[in-house]
Design an enzyme around this catalytic site. Structure first.
Site, mmCIF file in Angstrom:
data_model
loop_
_atom_site.group_PDB
_atom_site.id
_atom_site.type_symbol
_atom_site.label_atom_id
_atom_site.label_comp_id
_atom_site.label_asym_id
_atom_site.label_seq_id
_atom_site.Cartn_x
_atom_site.Cartn_y
_atom_site.Cartn_z
ATOM 1 N N TYR A 1 -18.965 -4.464 23.486
ATOM 2 C CA TYR A 1 -18.037 -5.604 23.496
ATOM 3 C C TYR A 1 -18.255 -6.478 22.262
ATOM 4 C CZ TYR A 1 -15.617 -9.756 25.364
ATOM 5 O OH TYR A 1 -14.772 -10.828 25.558
ATOM 6 N N ASP A 2 -19.513 -6.894 22.052
ATOM 7 C CA ASP A 2 -19.814 -7.847 20.973
ATOM 8 C C ASP A 2 -19.461 -7.265 19.600
ATOM 9 O OD1 ASP A 2 -20.993 -8.847 23.245
ATOM 10 O OD2 ASP A 2 -22.946 -9.238 22.350
ATOM 11 N N PHE B 1 -19.801 -16.778 42.070
ATOM 12 C CA PHE B 1 -20.330 -17.869 42.897
ATOM 13 C C PHE B 1 -19.289 -18.348 43.907
ATOM 14 C CE2 PHE B 1 -23.802 -19.589 39.744
ATOM 15 C CZ PHE B 1 -24.483 -18.379 39.863
HETATM 16 P P1 NAD Z 1 -8.962 -9.616 31.746
HETATM 17 O O1 NAD Z 1 -9.805 -8.412 31.996
HETATM 18 O O2 NAD Z 1 -8.430 -10.348 32.912
HETATM 19 O O3 NAD Z 1 -7.730 -9.223 30.819
HETATM 20 C C1 NAD Z 1 -7.755 -8.185 29.889
HETATM 21 C C2 NAD Z 1 -6.460 -7.404 30.038
HETATM 22 O O4 NAD Z 1 -6.433 -6.343 29.066
HETATM 23 C C3 NAD Z 1 -6.315 -6.736 31.399
HETATM 24 O O5 NAD Z 1 -5.038 -7.000 31.917
HETATM 25 C C4 NAD Z 1 -6.527 -5.254 31.113
HETATM 26 O O6 NAD Z 1 -5.878 -4.419 32.036
HETATM 27 C C5 NAD Z 1 -5.987 -5.152 29.708
HETATM 28 N N1 NAD Z 1 -6.520 -4.022 28.936
HETATM 29 C C6 NAD Z 1 -7.809 -3.616 28.819
HETATM 30 N N2 NAD Z 1 -7.896 -2.560 28.014
HETATM 31 C C7 NAD Z 1 -6.639 -2.285 27.584
HETATM 32 C C8 NAD Z 1 -6.065 -1.300 26.738
HETATM 33 N N3 NAD Z 1 -6.835 -0.374 26.149
HETATM 34 N N4 NAD Z 1 -4.722 -1.315 26.543
HETATM 35 C C9 NAD Z 1 -3.937 -2.243 27.139
HETATM 36 N N5 NAD Z 1 -4.414 -3.192 27.959
HETATM 37 C C10 NAD Z 1 -5.741 -3.204 28.176
HETATM 38 O O7 NAD Z 1 -9.805 -10.571 30.805
HETATM 39 P P2 NAD Z 1 -9.464 -12.029 30.247
HETATM 40 O O8 NAD Z 1 -10.550 -12.912 30.681
HETATM 41 O O9 NAD Z 1 -8.065 -12.391 30.538
HETATM 42 O O10 NAD Z 1 -9.642 -11.789 28.680
HETATM 43 C C11 NAD Z 1 -8.539 -11.670 27.797
HETATM 44 C C12 NAD Z 1 -9.055 -11.629 26.367
HETATM 45 O O11 NAD Z 1 -9.777 -12.826 26.079
HETATM 46 C C13 NAD Z 1 -10.010 -10.467 26.105
HETATM 47 O O12 NAD Z 1 -9.737 -9.938 24.827
HETATM 48 C C14 NAD Z 1 -11.366 -11.115 26.130
HETATM 49 O O13 NAD Z 1 -12.279 -10.429 25.317
HETATM 50 C C15 NAD Z 1 -11.065 -12.509 25.597
HETATM 51 N N6 NAD Z 1 -12.059 -13.501 26.050
HETATM 52 C C16 NAD Z 1 -12.030 -13.975 27.335
HETATM 53 C C17 NAD Z 1 -12.988 -14.897 27.731
HETATM 54 C C18 NAD Z 1 -13.004 -15.497 29.118
HETATM 55 O O14 NAD Z 1 -13.879 -16.315 29.410
HETATM 56 N N7 NAD Z 1 -12.089 -15.161 29.995
HETATM 57 C C19 NAD Z 1 -13.986 -15.314 26.822
HETATM 58 C C20 NAD Z 1 -13.985 -14.772 25.547
HETATM 59 C C21 NAD Z 1 -13.000 -13.878 25.159
HETATM 60 N N1 UDP Z 2 -24.809 -15.114 36.273
HETATM 61 C C1 UDP Z 2 -25.559 -15.407 37.388
HETATM 62 N N2 UDP Z 2 -25.146 -14.933 38.593
HETATM 63 C C2 UDP Z 2 -24.020 -14.193 38.752
HETATM 64 C C3 UDP Z 2 -23.235 -13.901 37.602
HETATM 65 C C4 UDP Z 2 -23.669 -14.370 36.375
HETATM 66 O O1 UDP Z 2 -26.590 -16.089 37.305
HETATM 67 O O2 UDP Z 2 -23.705 -13.811 39.907
HETATM 68 C C5 UDP Z 2 -25.260 -15.643 34.976
HETATM 69 C C6 UDP Z 2 -25.341 -14.612 33.858
HETATM 70 O O3 UDP Z 2 -26.593 -13.952 33.864
HETATM 71 C C7 UDP Z 2 -25.157 -15.479 32.643
HETATM 72 C C8 UDP Z 2 -24.207 -16.583 33.123
HETATM 73 O O4 UDP Z 2 -24.287 -16.575 34.540
HETATM 74 O O5 UDP Z 2 -26.386 -16.081 32.268
HETATM 75 C C9 UDP Z 2 -22.765 -16.360 32.707
HETATM 76 O O6 UDP Z 2 -22.422 -15.038 33.044
HETATM 77 P P1 UDP Z 2 -20.966 -14.438 32.819
HETATM 78 O O7 UDP Z 2 -21.051 -12.971 33.086
HETATM 79 O O8 UDP Z 2 -19.987 -15.237 33.586
HETATM 80 O O9 UDP Z 2 -20.638 -14.718 31.289
HETATM 81 P P2 UDP Z 2 -21.409 -14.414 29.920
HETATM 82 O O10 UDP Z 2 -22.823 -13.989 30.182
HETATM 83 O O11 UDP Z 2 -20.603 -13.366 29.281
HETATM 84 O O12 UDP Z 2 -21.358 -15.739 29.266
#
Ligand code: NAD
Ligand code: UDP
Length: 329
Positions: A149-150, A195
């Site tokens: 991912y990263d 949670f």
């Molecule tokens: P989500 O999983 O709800 O949405 C992602 C969507 O992409 C889903 O509808 C999934 O079906 C679709 N998808 C996945 N792979 C695909 C592919 N190969 N082709 C077409 N569609 C595909 O996640 P989200 O939280 O809505 O995240 C949306 C975007 O925002 C992502 O790119 C994610 O990396 C980024 N993002 C989200 C957060 C957050 O906190 N929610 C934080 C950082 C970045």
């Molecule tokens: N986390 C937790 N309990 C859970 C799910 C997540 O303590 O049931 C912790 C996780 O280890 C991380 C933080 O909550 O330290 C945020 O996790 P999340 O997966 O939501 O996001 P990210 O780590 O990608 O910021």
């Protein structure tokens, strides 16, 4: 909409959590929206309320394959975003970020569309600089279980900036920090959804580690406002720009807040901290403040109230809690 031009806007990942809110906002702003999704983590339930709108279209498509449509703007959100989902098929996760970016950038180049990339705070990895500013290059493990991912997202950023330099593409790169709200996936393992689901079912609240790690949580409506403002900036502004809420909480504080707000009988249990789990994360949003005039407005308590109500209304039955969704439909 007398003074407004109706644009044709593509939202990849439009059936996901953030994508569905974005589609809704763009339709409300008077645009034509094409939602493209392979429904891996997204669901039609998230967009069913938009289906009757004649300005909304949806297409099942995987962004790792080329797409030929005519559009004015692209928001590229397609990518599984929670560790359980992106680690399910890590190769496909990297392909989605990298091949997906190449395909969407190619589409933007052909159609001369402006293109937005949903990057992430994960590009900073487990940061040594706190809070994180956009000029910090990050501290990322290239071979760990979060790397698909990263590093996929980091490579996508590189591609965006190379297309900008090499082909003059108009790009907008947002680095999104933890966001929450209605339509989060109930089983995505993210901390807010976990949670709340655990609290509503009276199950133990699972804190990984000792709960002293920090995150800052942005409510979805605030974030979407940031997307719209970023897309509206002049062509010279590309980002990357942090979008997130700078108010930082420990995971233990979050657990206690959710237990109190749900009136739950749940107790807290400690579980091992996953590999490469960042110990602290907080955005520096000075750039978003100055360039976009943006900052989050919704307090954690208010956002949690709406999110808890969504989970309770959508997944709680008289008999307990179920995942009432048709997955992968
Ligand atoms: P989500 O999983 O709800 O949405 C992602 C969507 O992409 C889903 O509808 C999934 O079906 C679709 N998808 C996945 N792979 C695909 C592919 N190969 N082709 C077409 N569609 C595909 O996640 P989200 O939280 O809505 O995240 C949306 C975007 O925002 C992502 O790119 C994610 O990396 C980024 N993002 C989200 C957060 C957050 O906190 N929610 C934080 C950082 C970045
Ligand atoms: N986390 C937790 N309990 C859970 C799910 C997540 O303590 O049931 C912790 C996780 O280890 C991380 C933080 O909550 O330290 C945020 O996790 P999340 O997966 O939501 O996001 P990210 O780590 O990608 O910021």
């Amino acid at each position: 909409m007398p003074d407004m031009v109706r644009k044709r806007i593509l939202v990849t990942g439009g059936a996901g959590f953030l994508g569905s809110h974005l589609c809704e906002r763009l339709l409300n702003d008077g645009h034509d929206v094409l939602c493209v999704d392979n429904f891996f983590t997204g669901t039609k339930d998230n967009i069913v309320h938009l289906m009757d709108n004649p300005h909304f279209e949806t297409m099942r498509h995987d962004v790792t394959f080329p797409l030929y449509v005519e559009i004015d703007e692209i928001y590229n959100l397609a990518c599984p975003a929670s560790p359980v989902h992106y680690q399910f098929d890590p190769v496909q996760t990297t392909k989605t970020s990298v091949h997906g970016a190449i395909n969407m950038l190619g589409l933007a180049k052909r159609t001369k569309a402006k293109i937005f990339q949903s990057s992430t705070s994960e590009v900073y990895g487990d940061p040594h600089v706190h809070p994180q500013r956009e000029d910090y290059w990050g501290h990322v493990n290239p071979v760990g279980i979060r790397s698909c991912y990263d590093e996929g997202k980091r490579c996508a950023e590189t591609l965006f900036f190379d297309y900008h330099r090499q082909h003059n593409l108009r790009i907008k790169v947002a680095r999104i920090f933890n966001t929450y709200g209605p339509r989060m996936h109930p089983n995505d393992g993210r901390v807010v959804s976990n949670f709340i689901m655990q609290a509503l079912q009276g199950q133990s609240i699972t804190i990984y580690g000792d709960g002293s790690q920090t995150r800052s949580f942005c409510y979805v409506d605030d974030l979407i406002e940031g997307f719209i403002r970023l897309m509206a900036t002049g062509d010279e502004f590309t980002g990357p720009v942090n979008l997130g809420n700078p108010v930082e909480f420990t995971i233990l504080e979050l657990a206690q807040q959710i237990i109190t707000m749900t009136g739950s009988t749940s107790t807290i249990v400690l579980r091992p901290l996953p590999q490469d789990d960042p110990t602290q994360r907080q955005p520096d949003i000075s750039l978003a403040r100055s360039a976009l005039g943006w900052q989050p407005d919704v307090a954690l308590r208010d956002g949690l109230e709406k999110t808890i109500r969504y989970f309770a209304d959508t997944f709680v039955t008289e008999k307990g809690v179920i995942d009432g969704r048709e997955k992968n439909d």
